[in-house]
Design a protein around this motif. Structure first.
Motif, PDB file in Angstrom:
ATOM      1  N   GLY A  37      41.452  35.613  34.494  1.00 25.19           N
ATOM      2  CA  GLY A  37      40.454  36.180  35.393  1.00 25.19           C
ATOM      3  C   GLY A  37      40.455  37.685  35.510  1.00 25.19           C
ATOM      4  N   GLU A  40      36.890  39.217  35.825  1.00 30.80           N
ATOM      5  CA  GLU A  40      36.292  38.945  37.135  1.00 30.80           C
ATOM      6  C   GLU A  40      36.877  39.858  38.214  1.00 30.80           C
ATOM      7  OE1 GLU A  40      35.645  35.652  34.455  1.00 30.80           O
ATOM      8  OE2 GLU A  40      37.497  36.670  35.070  1.00 30.80           O
ATOM      9  N   ASP A  43      35.386  43.317  37.682  1.00 30.70           N
ATOM     10  CA  ASP A  43      33.983  43.302  38.100  1.00 30.70           C
ATOM     11  C   ASP A  43      33.869  43.334  39.622  1.00 30.70           C
ATOM     12  OD1 ASP A  43      31.133  43.041  37.435  1.00 30.70           O
ATOM     13  OD2 ASP A  43      31.294  41.058  38.353  1.00 30.70           O
TER      14      ASP A  43
END
Length: 273
Positions: A37, A40, A43
């Motif tokens: 991850g 993510e 982001d």
């Protein structure tokens, strides 16, 4: 000293992740740690603007529980797994003297300093590398705090520091970068009348950079330097590469304009090109 023959001095600064390499340091670190991850998390940090763009990895290393286990030796190991672009050493050597033009080559990046130094060992002197620096606990080796993050305006500060140290005029700076974290420093270098070079098609910097060059070879940044600073023609540039054992292939000098044309009478008759 014969001042007429004194070389013209310049500063050439390059980003690291995906500029001199094909990999993002954070992705390689995540893979080595077995932490998922990563994209993510980056982001999410970008969307809330908690840290300067480019400084997300430093934030995770200091605050994310899964990254808190990282020690200096892990960062050094990451550097050994980074896939670099070709001919970085040759680029550094050629920049030393090009027909009366001498370029001091530095790397300024938000990637951890240990990663960059490990990846570029034997290619770029350590004192020419400015990355994110951490303070470590002397007993546990844990990252205690961040000493410096050359991201966003942090890159601007380092470039200005180097220019002052080398006693160079504002127009004697070349900056090479690939992404959104390079926007501030490119705008700054443009304002100083220096040369900015994008090495990706990231839309945030291709609209800002004076030149864009796409290649898997680090030597490619020499093309705009030789054209815009040294003043050589394409034929002279090809001859220069040939003299050093390289051939320029598929040199496509193209520029694409993207625009929308709307009728002056009404906004409903728009045509995109």
């Amino acid at each position: 000293m014969d001042f007429e023959n004194k070389p013209k001095e310049y500063l050439l600064v390059s980003d690291f992740d995906q500029t001199l390499s094909f990999h993002d340091s954070g992705i390689v670190l995540s893979e080595l740690l077995g932490v998922g991850g990563f994209a993510e998390r980056i982001d999410g940090l970008s969307k809330i603007h908690l840290v300067q763009q480019g400084g997300e990895l430093a934030y995770l290393l200091l605050h994310d529980p899964e990254f808190r286990k990282v020690r200096r030796e892990h960062l050094v190991e990451v550097g050994k797994h980074i896939r670099l672009k070709q001919n970085i050493r040759t680029l550094s050597e050629l920049l030393g003297d090009i027909e009366g033009h001498r370029f001091s080559f530095y790397v300024v990046s938000a990637a951890p300093q240990e990663v960059i130094q490990s990846a570029l060992e034997g290619l770029i002197p350590e004192d020419h590398i400015f990355g994110t620096r951490f303070r470590y606990d002397p007993h546990s080796g844990e990252i205690q705090s961040i000493a410096r993050v050359p991201a966003g305006y942090g890159k601007v500060a380092v470039v200005d520091e180097l220019r002052t140290r080398l006693r160079l005029g504002p127009d004697r700076v070349v900056y090479v970068g690939d992404g959104s974290s390079d926007v501030h420093v490119m705008l700054h270098v443009n304002r100083l009348s220096g040369l900015t070079i994008a090495v990706s098609q990231n839309r945030f910097i291709t609209q800002i950079a004076a030149r864009t060059v796409l290649s898997d070879d680090a030597l490619s940044v020499l093309v705009p330097v030789l054209e815009d600073i040294v003043g050589w023609s394409p034929a002279r540039i090809r001859a220069f590469f040939d003299a050093h054992g390289f051939v320029l292939r598929d040199w496509d000098k193209a520029r694409t304009d993207s625009l929308t044309i709307a009728s002056a009478a009404g906004a409903g008759d728009a045509v995109s090109i």
